[in-house]
Design a protein around this motif. Structure first.
Motif, PDB file in Angstrom:
ATOM      1  N   CYS A 139       8.911 -27.109  -1.815  1.00  0.00           N
ATOM      2  CA  CYS A 139      10.021 -28.082  -1.680  1.00  0.00           C
ATOM      3  C   CYS A 139      10.697 -28.149  -0.301  1.00  0.00           C
ATOM      4  O   CYS A 139      10.133 -27.536   0.620  1.00  0.00           O
ATOM      5  N   CYS A 187       5.874 -22.674  -3.227  1.00  0.00           N
ATOM      6  CA  CYS A 187       6.915 -23.482  -3.279  1.00  0.00           C
ATOM      7  C   CYS A 187       6.796 -24.488  -1.871  1.00  0.00           C
ATOM      8  O   CYS A 187       7.035 -23.971  -1.019  1.00  0.00           O
ATOM      9  N   CYS A 235      12.084 -24.895   1.010  1.00  0.00           N
ATOM     10  CA  CYS A 235      10.778 -23.649   1.353  1.00  0.00           C
ATOM     11  C   CYS A 235      10.027 -24.274   2.585  1.00  0.00           C
ATOM     12  O   CYS A 235       9.815 -23.374   3.350  1.00  0.00           O
ATOM     13  N   ASN A 288      16.294 -21.411  -3.635  1.00  0.00           N
ATOM     14  CA  ASN A 288      15.477 -22.261  -2.431  1.00  0.00           C
ATOM     15  C   ASN A 288      15.615 -23.831  -2.543  1.00  0.00           C
ATOM     16  O   ASN A 288      15.392 -24.444  -1.670  1.00  0.00           O
TER      17      ASN A 288
HETATM   18 ZN    ZN Z   1      11.270 -24.164  -2.793  1.00  0.00          ZN
END
Ligand code: ZN
Ligand code: MLT
Ligand code: MN
Length: 285
Positions: free
Chosen positions: A21, A19, A24, A261
């Motif tokens: 994002c 991930c 993260c 997350n």
């Molecule tokens: Zn993430």
């Protein structure tokens, strides 16, 4: 009673391996990681129970001095594992407990049924250890070692994606654990799809609670990942919707765990409207 937060993140942990994002990426850069949801609880400091067994269980137990093995070469203070769902983030760690001389699992008939069939952890473990199974009675008290009593409430019917129909609907539970000696109460509800009157009663008069903090708001998942499923469809009511109900429970120390997350309050140093659980945190009262 003592409760150790073994892991405070939702499935996948923080950061999640694939991930990119915001949360993260920040966690990867700063090194402030969260492992997957689970706690350890004891009444007398001698007999401990795990609530769920995440894929991170080995690391979590190594970091927890309280549950070190001994005094015999294969003795462990861990008397059993209470499962509140059959999801992979709550059960995959059971395979890492296979070295136990004896392993006792507690879960609803639905959850234990899934682990016999769709995700056959139980038949696999039987080849490695003396496995004991106990069905969690819904609404009835069940005595545990060390002077604890646990009551189970079914709070949701979300079936894990891997699971077949047919083993019942008691998929998602909350636990109310009482220390018989002190009367102190800990409520664990890391997956809570909605706030019902029944759950309000279940929480009432407790001293501490670990509640579903998967999402802070209803739309952060869509903003961060483009996925359009709502928190409710995913079985997790957002923190901002739980906060008004918590005004009725001011005496309860509430920690939010199972943090996804994409939850902005899960990041290190983030502003949060409530207490976010942390890996390794211990509460004792
Ligand atoms: Zn993430
Ligand atoms: C959940 O909490 O909703 C599940 O664990 C989702 C998952 O990890 O697959
Ligand atoms: Mn989960």
């Amino acid at each position: 009673m003592k409760v150790r937060i073994l892991g405070s993140a939702a499935g996948g942990g923080l950061p999640q391996w694939n991930c990119a994002c915001t949360g993260c990426t920040a966690a990867r850069r700063s090194g402030s990681h969260r492992t997957q949801d689970g706690v350890a609880v004891t009444g007398d400091g001698i007999a401990w129970y795990l609530v769920n067994a995440s894929p991170d269980i080995r690391t979590q137990l190594l970091a927890a001095g309280d549950v070190e093995p001994g005094p015999g070469p294969r003795d462990t203070p861990i008397r059993g594992v209470l499962l509140t769902t059959a999801e992979i983030d709550h059960t995959a760690g059971l395979l890492s407990l296979r070295e136990a001389n004896r392993l006792t699992l507690y879960g609803t008939g639905t959850v234990l049924g899934a682990l016999q069939t769709s995700l056959p952890v139980i038949p696999v473990l039987r080849r490695y250890t003396d496995l004991r199974l106990h069905e969690l009675p819904i609404g009835e008290p069940l005595s545990l070692d060390g002077g604890l009593t646990v009551r189970t409430a079914v709070v949701g019917a979300k079936r894990p994606r891997y699971a077949d129909h047919g083993t019942g609907d008691d998929w998602v539970c909350a636990l109310r654990i009482t220390d018989d000696r002190t009367g102190r109460v800990f409520v664990y509800a890391s997956c809570l799809p909605e706030w019902t009157d029944a759950f309000d009663d279940f929480l009432k008069g407790s001293d501490a609670a670990l509640l579903d903090g998967t999402f802070l708001t209803g739309d952060e998942m869509a903003r961060e990942t483009g996925l359009t499923r709502t928190p409710r469809e995913m079985g997790h009511m957002p923190i901002v919707e739980a906060l008004p109900a918590l005004r009725r429970h001011r005496g309860v120390r509430v920690l939010f765990g199972h943090l996804n997350n994409t939850n902005p309050a899960a990041s290190a140093g983030a502003d949060a409207p409530a207490e976010m659980a942390a890996d390794g945190q211990t509460i004792e009262w």
